[in-house]
Structure formats: C-alpha cells, structure tokens
Design a protein around this motif. Structure first.
Motif, PDB file in Angstrom:
ATOM      1  N   THR A 101       0.853  -1.183   0.000  1.00 24.53           N
ATOM      2  CA  THR A 101       0.000   0.000   0.000  1.00 24.53           C
ATOM      3  C   THR A 101       0.888   1.231   0.000  1.00 24.53           C
ATOM      4  OG1 THR A 101      -1.629  -1.158   1.342  1.00 24.53           O
ATOM      5  CG2 THR A 101      -1.850   1.228   1.213  1.00 24.53           C
ATOM      6  N   PRO A 102       0.709   2.112  -0.982  1.00 27.93           N
ATOM      7  CA  PRO A 102       1.504   3.349  -0.952  1.00 27.93           C
ATOM      8  C   PRO A 102       1.187   4.138   0.321  1.00 27.93           C
ATOM      9  CG  PRO A 102       0.317   3.127  -3.025  1.00 27.93           C
ATOM     10  CD  PRO A 102      -0.199   2.065  -2.107  1.00 27.93           C
ATOM     11  N   ILE A 103       2.115   4.934   0.789  1.00 31.37           N
ATOM     12  CA  ILE A 103       1.845   5.777   1.951  1.00 31.37           C
ATOM     13  C   ILE A 103       0.819   6.848   1.568  1.00 31.37           C
ATOM     14  CG2 ILE A 103       2.839   7.443   3.569  1.00 31.37           C
ATOM     15  CD1 ILE A 103       3.848   4.732   4.207  1.00 31.37           C
ATOM     16  N   LEU A 104       1.043   7.471   0.428  1.00 24.97           N
ATOM     17  CA  LEU A 104       0.160   8.556   0.006  1.00 24.97           C
ATOM     18  C   LEU A 104      -0.261   8.312  -1.438  1.00 24.97           C
ATOM     19  CD1 LEU A 104      -0.937  11.310   1.030  1.00 24.97           C
ATOM     20  CD2 LEU A 104       1.124  12.367   0.099  1.00 24.97           C
ATOM     21  N   GLU A 105      -1.572   8.378  -1.682  1.00 28.46           N
ATOM     22  CA  GLU A 105      -2.085   8.142  -3.041  1.00 28.46           C
ATOM     23  C   GLU A 105      -2.996   9.285  -3.465  1.00 28.46           C
ATOM     24  OE1 GLU A 105      -3.729   3.874  -3.539  1.00 28.46           O
ATOM     25  OE2 GLU A 105      -3.612   4.250  -1.391  1.00 28.46           O
ATOM     26  N   PHE A 106      -2.740   9.788  -4.647  1.00 25.22           N
ATOM     27  CA  PHE A 106      -3.662  10.719  -5.297  1.00 25.22           C
ATOM     28  C   PHE A 106      -4.310   9.933  -6.433  1.00 25.22           C
ATOM     29  CE2 PHE A 106      -0.268  13.197  -3.486  1.00 25.22           C
ATOM     30  CZ  PHE A 106      -0.873  14.337  -2.994  1.00 25.22           C
ATOM     31  N   ASP A 107      -5.620   9.911  -6.428  1.00 26.62           N
ATOM     32  CA  ASP A 107      -6.327   9.047  -7.356  1.00 26.62           C
ATOM     33  C   ASP A 107      -7.370   9.881  -8.109  1.00 26.62           C
ATOM     34  OD1 ASP A 107      -7.622   7.020  -8.631  1.00 26.62           O
ATOM     35  OD2 ASP A 107      -8.112   5.869  -6.823  1.00 26.62           O
ATOM     36  N   LEU A 113      -4.201   8.187   2.665  1.00 31.78           N
ATOM     37  CA  LEU A 113      -3.000   8.026   3.475  1.00 31.78           C
ATOM     38  C   LEU A 113      -3.022   6.599   3.993  1.00 31.78           C
ATOM     39  CD1 LEU A 113      -0.531   9.351   4.872  1.00 31.78           C
ATOM     40  CD2 LEU A 113      -2.067   9.979   6.741  1.00 31.78           C
ATOM     41  N   GLU A 114      -2.060   5.809   3.577  1.00 30.24           N
ATOM     42  CA  GLU A 114      -2.026   4.380   3.910  1.00 30.24           C
ATOM     43  C   GLU A 114      -3.400   3.736   3.751  1.00 30.24           C
ATOM     44  OE1 GLU A 114       1.111   3.306   7.010  1.00 30.24           O
ATOM     45  OE2 GLU A 114       0.567   5.361   7.493  1.00 30.24           O
ATOM     46  N   GLN A 135      -1.504  14.978  11.912  1.00 28.33           N
ATOM     47  CA  GLN A 135      -0.359  14.538  12.732  1.00 28.33           C
ATOM     48  C   GLN A 135       0.516  13.570  11.957  1.00 28.33           C
ATOM     49  OE1 GLN A 135      -1.282  12.970  16.651  1.00 28.33           O
ATOM     50  NE2 GLN A 135      -3.064  14.311  16.735  1.00 28.33           N
ATOM     51  N   ARG A 136      -0.116  12.855  11.046  1.00 27.32           N
ATOM     52  CA  ARG A 136       0.631  11.820  10.318  1.00 27.32           C
ATOM     53  C   ARG A 136       1.293  12.370   9.060  1.00 27.32           C
ATOM     54  NH1 ARG A 136      -3.857   7.557   9.520  1.00 27.32           N
ATOM     55  NH2 ARG A 136      -2.199   6.433   8.433  1.00 27.32           N
ATOM     56  N   ILE A 137       0.973  13.619   8.728  1.00 30.08           N
ATOM     57  CA  ILE A 137       1.551  14.251   7.539  1.00 30.08           C
ATOM     58  C   ILE A 137       2.273  15.514   7.980  1.00 30.08           C
ATOM     59  CG2 ILE A 137       1.054  15.259   5.286  1.00 30.08           C
ATOM     60  CD1 ILE A 137      -1.476  13.654   5.149  1.00 30.08           C
ATOM     61  N   GLY A 138       3.597  15.468   7.976  1.00 32.94           N
ATOM     62  CA  GLY A 138       4.360  16.647   8.364  1.00 32.94           C
ATOM     63  C   GLY A 138       4.512  17.569   7.174  1.00 32.94           C
ATOM     64  N   MET A 139       4.445  18.887   7.423  1.00 30.72           N
ATOM     65  CA  MET A 139       4.581  19.799   6.297  1.00 30.72           C
ATOM     66  C   MET A 139       5.514  20.944   6.656  1.00 30.72           C
ATOM     67  SD  MET A 139       1.720  21.035   3.683  1.00 30.72           S
ATOM     68  CE  MET A 139       2.114  22.113   2.322  1.00 30.72           C
ATOM     69  N   ALA A 175       8.769  16.084  15.047  1.00 28.54           N
ATOM     70  CA  ALA A 175       8.411  15.792  16.439  1.00 28.54           C
ATOM     71  C   ALA A 175       7.040  15.131  16.537  1.00 28.54           C
ATOM     72  CB  ALA A 175       8.436  17.076  17.264  1.00 28.54           C
ATOM     73  N   MET A 176       6.212  15.327  15.534  1.00 28.07           N
ATOM     74  CA  MET A 176       4.885  14.699  15.538  1.00 28.07           C
ATOM     75  C   MET A 176       4.949  13.261  15.020  1.00 28.07           C
ATOM     76  SD  MET A 176       3.159  17.011  16.894  1.00 28.07           S
ATOM     77  CE  MET A 176       1.422  16.646  16.649  1.00 28.07           C
ATOM     78  N   GLU A 177       6.141  12.811  14.680  1.00 28.24           N
ATOM     79  CA  GLU A 177       6.353  11.457  14.160  1.00 28.24           C
ATOM     80  C   GLU A 177       5.441  11.134  12.973  1.00 28.24           C
ATOM     81  OE1 GLU A 177       6.054   9.374  18.044  1.00 28.24           O
ATOM     82  OE2 GLU A 177       8.216   9.091  17.750  1.00 28.24           O
ATOM     83  N   PRO A 178       5.551  11.946  11.927  1.00 25.23           N
ATOM     84  CA  PRO A 178       4.676  11.759  10.768  1.00 25.23           C
ATOM     85  C   PRO A 178       5.073  10.526   9.953  1.00 25.23           C
ATOM     86  CG  PRO A 178       6.315  13.429  10.284  1.00 25.23           C
ATOM     87  CD  PRO A 178       6.506  13.058  11.727  1.00 25.23           C
TER      88      PRO A 178
END
Ligand code: ADP
Ligand code: MG
Length: 247
Positions: free
Chosen positions: A6-12, A67-68, A84-88, A159-162
């Motif tokens: 499974t990709p971590i991030l998918e744009f479909d 996302l996953e 939280q799972r996506i750091g920017m 620090a958010m452990e993305p």
C-alpha cells in the motif's frame, strides 16, 4: 497483501478548482513507503496546491487522496489525526517568534499528543541535534539564520512522528549560502527512510536524493521518471522544454 504494497500517500484522479480555474487535473500519484518523490514544474502549475490538498488545507472536488489506504478526503475523516501523520514544511518558516527553538519543537507533541514535558524535551533535543542545532535550543527564531529556522521547522514537523513529510520549496526564501545546510538535513532524512514528497527548484537535490521526479504543468502530471532518466533523456516535449529553460 504485505504492508509495503500500500503506498503511503495516493492521489487518485484528483481534481481541484479555484472558482473556474481548474488547477489540478486528474492527478494520479502514488508515493511509496520510504520513497522520495520530487515534484518540479513552472510557477502556477499546481505544485503547492497538490501538497495542500494532501494535508486538507484545500478541499478537492473529485477523486480521492489516501494516506495508507485511508481516504483523507472523506467528509468524516479525522483531520487532526491525519495532519499529525503528515508533516509539512513551507517556504516561510512560520515558527512561533516568542518561543525558543526547543519550545517550538515541543509544543505540538505536548499540546496535541499529550506527551509529558520531560519526554517532549528529550525528544526535541534529539531532533534539534539531528538537524545540527544542539547549541541553539534556547535561541529565539529572530536570533537564528533562515537556514537554522528552517531546520527548526523540520525538527518541529518530525516531532509529531509523521508517516510522510511534505516539503514546499523550503529553500526558496533562503540566501544561497544557507540552502545547502537545509538540503543536507533533508538528504539525511531521506537516508533514514522517511517517505517524502518534495516540491523544489533544486535540481541537484532532485537528481541526487529523489527516487522519482514528477513534472507538473498546468495542473497535470506530464512526466514521471527516475531522476537519471528524466534529466538525461526525458520522454515528453514538455519535459525537454522545461529542462532547457532551467539547466
Ligand atoms: P505552484 O505551487 O506550482 O506555483 P500553485 O499550486 O500555487 O502553483 O497554484 C496553481 C494555480 O492555482 C495558480 O494558477 C494559482 O494562481 C491558483 N491558486 C493557488 N491558490 C489559490 C487560491 N487560494 N485561490 C485562487 N487561486 C489559487
Ligand atoms: Mg508553490
């Protein structure tokens, strides 16, 4: 199915409009676990919008972003947990000016994740050391160079452990002599296996750190290729044209 399939991030099939302006057009993109995917393209081609949609800073009108495997574009998605799972990290550092480097890094984990003060401090010290700032933990943003501030911003996001980090032209506002120190930190992060989606004009970074280069033009992905191939022998006229302007 193994987790890595499974990709971590998918744009479909993602479409995004601002009013009548169609700024993302049928975008399909998978970012795999531990992959560094570098997005390049002319100004206005939709690169920032792509990242902002991934973080739900912008809504999309059709398609899906996952996302996953979990649809982040779903109306009932837990946006705070997804963020939280996506750091920017952005071009402008956006640090809190009245907080020290250390406080900037500990704030999110303490407020959002409820981590104890001591644990947050310990982790922040490690992170600041990992971006080369162990001697600046008590400095305020105004006392730091742009490159140092951007490294604090990266530590703050980490620090958010993305699960994935999004970088939007993070070196564009820096004096040229400070660009390298930030790219080095990003390169180390890539080496450690962070999954990264990086918008940049730094072709050296794309070539050396990127696993894949994605060229955007007018809201579309017009070419996706391994860096070596992309820079040496791109498939599309659009890519050749782009490269002839920048190289
Ligand atoms: P890039 O990052 O590749 O320079 P952007 O994603 O910022 O491109 O912009 C893509 C297009 O969307 C541009 O035409 C831009 O003017 C438009 N755009 C971006 N943000 C907004 C907004 N908030 N409102 C209206 N149009 C926008
Ligand atoms: Mg942009």
């Amino acid at each position: 199915m193994s987790p890595s399939s499974t990709p971590i991030l998918e744009f479909d099939g993602v479409n995004k409009y601002f009013g009548d302006a169609h700024v993302l057009r049928d975008v399909d993109l998978d970012v795999e676990d531990r992959e560094v995917c570098v997005v390049i393209g002319p100004s206005g081609s939709g690169k920032s919008t792509l990242l902002r949609c991934a973080n739900r800073l912008e809504a999309i009108q059709s398609g899906e972003i996952r996302l996953e495997g979990e649809a982040i574009s779903a109306p009932d998605a837990d946006i705070n947990r997804l963020r939280q799972r996506i750091g920017m990290v952005f071009q402008s550092f956006n640090l809190f000016p009245h907080k020290t480097a250390l406080e900037n890094v500990t704030l999110g984990p303490r407020k959002v994740k409820g981590i104890s003060k001591n644990d947050a401090r310990e982790r922040a010290e490690e992170l600041l050391a990992s971006v080369g700032l162990s001697d600046q933990t008590d400095s305020y943003p105004g006392q730091l160079s742009g490159g140092q501030q951007q490294r604090v911003a990266i530590a703050r996001a980490l620090a958010m452990e993305p699960d994935v980090m999004l970088f939007d032209e993070v070196t564009s506002a820096l004096d040229p002599e400070l660009v390298g120190e930030v790219l080095d930190v990003m390169g180390e992060l890539a080496e450690e296996g962070m999954t990264m989606l990086v918008v940049t004009h730094q072709m050296g970074f794309a070539r050396e750190v990127g696993d894949r280069v994605v060229l955007m033009s007018e809201g579309r992905i017009v070419e996706t290729a391994e860096p070596e191939r992309f820079f040496a022998d791109p498939d599309t006229d659009r890519a050749q044209q782009f490269l002839s302007k920048i190289l």
